[in-house]
Design a protein around this motif. Structure first.
Motif: not given
Ligand SMILES: [Mg+2]
Ligand SMILES: Nc1ncnc2c1ncn2[C@@H]1O[C@H](COP(=O)(O)OP(=O)(O)OP(=O)(O)O)[C@@H](O)[C@H]1O
Lengths: 347, 290
Positions: B48-50, B88-90, B160-162
């Motif tokens: 997903k993130s890739t 970002f997720e982080r 939107l990542d998580e």
């Molecule tokens: Mg990810």
């Protein structure tokens, strides 16, 4: 332009919140104190002399004793044993024993053992001269001075440290600070946030160089005006420091571009900064000038800073230095931009 | 898809981190229409993130075609980012800067009108912490700050990542209503998650991704209609005892059994049960979502 200005404000504030400005001010303050109050204006290299005689003295020997008597800092002692005793207590003392040998005066010189060859020879020669003024070959005392024209001998000792301080504080501190800033952003991941905005990598890097430049100029102005005063060639001094700071920043940036964490880059940053500071040795010991040292950009930088503060008329070194450093900075900046473009995208 | 303007178009996307035949993403194709919320669903390590990183230019495009807002990402200019927002997720913010400062400085990077930082912080419930340094924020607060930052330039396309992982239910519903509000204003949203409930509630369409490959793309409703068995849970009393049974509405035998129960016993409650998106995911991909 608005972007670059925004980046500048942000980087300056981040540098401020990380106490970069405070550290710079404290370091400048300590250096100023050292230059103005701690380091003496003149190094007391004149040793105290204790002398004594053994046995009968000829006329020639009396002449010598007369000279010693009139010498400030020379004192007569009762015996050789007493001289040795005093020498053990005061390491800055040397002894002279004058005695008669085969009808001629002989001089025994008692040294501490760590005096250098040059002063030993000078000492021996001056006694030779006193005893036998006709046949002294002064030319055998050679003075190796790197740049005769700089006239470093006229600069008070404490002030002659100022170029070194300006080299260490604004230039080398910039090197360390910039690396810290870049790795902080890599570790926080904030650089990624900026990569998905319209900024260019080049702008991102330049902004940090400018903040370091600002720090360098402030600290140079402080250190210079509170030590040697306002009578320096400010334009050339600030230009030289600017070139030095930009070189330090772009070099740190280049090293930072090759690694993804501070811990991995640490060794290289330390080794580089040590190597860059080697020319400091050549500054005080001009005879120490192997080619490997003189071709280093920081070697010229040091002497260029000195030339700007204590002009001796050879301002060519300043222009050469600025040109050289800026050329290298441009190469380092270009290389860093390319490497960043590739490496940052690798996660 | 309903034939609107395509904001994101991905064709035959492959990506390998080691430049070999081991693909983290392989043969991925999809398109997202203007104003659509598109959910990218898959377990950890699915790719997903890739995929998202290739879309936003944080990873180079190796193979395939990607256009974002009509521009080929291979040739797109930096100005494309004026119309993109990324959460970002982080959480990645300056810990030494306050919440407002983080948004303020970020807003100056854009060549388009930006939102008022305080207004955004208020939207995500950070108005009281606006002038505190981000280093003093909790994990959830940091996440909301990153979420708020991604709205600063009023993006046309929003990644939107998580966005809700690790947030409490109140905050989660606040975030969800902001996302819905943005959709109403015409924002196109690419939502990456492994939370099926969020996907089910928000997404117009979802893609199931496992091991770098997409196995289904459709709206949650049609996925349920085509793959979910409709079930009926019945509570009844037989021989004086309370009993419970779940029966399929598709299986003929079980339908007969339900008939029997209704005529023979005293039925206390009867609920139709839909299969959850999670059950459908497992059914299609053979994999758990975690
Ligand atoms: Mg990810
Ligand atoms: N920088 C990298 N270098 C090498 N391999 C990577 C890198 N980043 C991710 N991968 C690999 O690519 C695959 C897909 O990872 P990706 O981060 O896209 O997963 P994801 O679906 O986002 O997972 P999660 O839900 O945990 O965020 C994984 O097998 C992962 O190990």
């Amino acid at each position: 332009m608005k972007r670059l200005f925004g980046l500048l404000k942000k980087d300056a504030l981040v540098a401020f919140r990380n106490y970069f400005f405070l550290i710079m001010l404290i370091a400048a303050f300590l250096l100023i104190i050292a230059a103005d109050f701690l380091i003496p204006e003149k190094a007391s290299m004149d040793a105290k002399v204790l002398y004594t005689t053994e046995g009968q003295q000829s006329d020639k020997a009396k002449l010598l004793l007369g000279m010693l008597e009139s010498e400030e800092g020379a004192k007569r002692a009762d015996s050789k044993a007493q001289i040795i005793d005093s020498m053990k207590k005061d390491k800055n003392t040397i002894g002279i024993v004058v005695r008669q040998q085969n009808g001629e005066p002989a001089v025994e010189i008692l040294l501490q053992g760590y005096e250098n060859e040059k002063s030993k020879r000078a000492l021996a020669l001056s006694f030779g001269a006193a005893l036998n003024p006709q046949n002294v070959d002064y030319s055998s005392i050679e003075d190796v001075v790197l740049q005769q024209s700089t006239g470093i001998n006229d600069i008070p000792l404490n002030k002659s440290f100022v170029p070194l301080m300006i080299f260490v504080e604004p230039v080398m501190l910039g090197f360390i600070f910039l690396a810290t800033l870049i790795f902080m952003e890599k570790e926080e991941g904030t650089i990624k946030a900026y990569l998905v905005s319209p900024i260019r990598i080049g702008e991102y890097l330049i902004s940090k160089v400018v903040v370091m430049l600002l720090l360098a100029l402030i600290s140079t102005i402080l250190i210079t005006s509170f030590t040697v005063g306002l009578q320096v060639n400010w334009l050339l001094l600030l230009l030289t420091v600017a070139a030095g700071s930009i070189f330090g920043s772009t070099l740190a940036m280049f090293i930072a571009s090759l690694f993804d964490s501070l811990s991995k880059a640490m060794v290289w940053l330390i080794v580089t900064s040590l190597v860059l500071t080697v020319p400091m040795a050549a500054y005080f010991v001009p005879s120490f000038s192997p080619r490997a040292v003189t071709i280093m950009p920081t070697y010229n930088l040091l002497f260029a800073i000195r030339e700007a503060i204590f002009p001796s008329g050879s301002s060519m070194i300043i222009y050469q230095n600025i040109g050289g450093l800026l050329a290298m900075s441009i190469i380092l900046y270009g290389a860093s931009t390319l490497i960043y473009k590739r490496s940052l995208l690798r996660d | 898809m309903t034939g609107g303007i395509e904001m994101i178009k991905v064709r035959d996307l492959y990506h390998s981190y080691n430049n070999n035949e081991q693909y983290a993403v392989k043969n991925v194709s999809f398109e997202i229409a203007k104003g659509e919320i598109f959910g990218f669903l898959g377990p950890s390590g699915a790719g997903k993130s890739t995929t998202q990183k290739i879309l936003i230019g944080l990873l180079p495009l190796q193979k395939g075609n990607v256009t974002v807002d009509g521009a080929d990402v291979r040739k797109s200019s930096r100005e494309l980012f004026d119309s993109i927002g990324v959460s970002f997720e982080r959480p990645n913010v300056y810990k030494k800067l306050t919440g407002v400062e983080n948004l303020k400085f970020y807003s100056e990077m854009f060549g388009v009108p930006t939102e008022d930082p305080l207004k955004l912080l208020k939207m995500v419930g950070l108005e009281d912490a606006a002038h505190k340094k981000a280093g003093e924020y909790s994990k959830g607060m940091l996440q909301r700050l990153v979420f708020a930052r991604s709205m600063i330039n009023n993006p046309k396309i929003w990644f939107l990542d998580e966005p809700t992982s690790g947030l409490d239910p109140n905050t989660t519903s606040m975030i969800k209503s902001i996302i819905r509000e943005k959709q109403k204003q015409g924002t196109t949203i690419f939502l990456t998650t492994h939370n099926m409930h969020i996907a089910e509630e928000l997404c117009d369409r979802v893609a199931f991704i496992t091991n770098g490959e997409i196995s289904a793309i459709d709206s949650p409703r049609s996925l349920k209609l085509s793959f979910g068995e409709r079930l009926v849970a019945v509570e009844y009393i037989e021989d004086g005892k309370s009993k419970k049974e779940t029966l399929s509405m598709v299986d003929a035998g079980q339908k007969q059994r339900l008939n029997d129960l209704i005529t023979r016993c005293k039925v206390e409650t009867m609920h139709t049960q839909e299969a959850t998106l999670e059950e459908i995911f497992i059914k299609i991909t053979g994999k758990e979502l975690k």
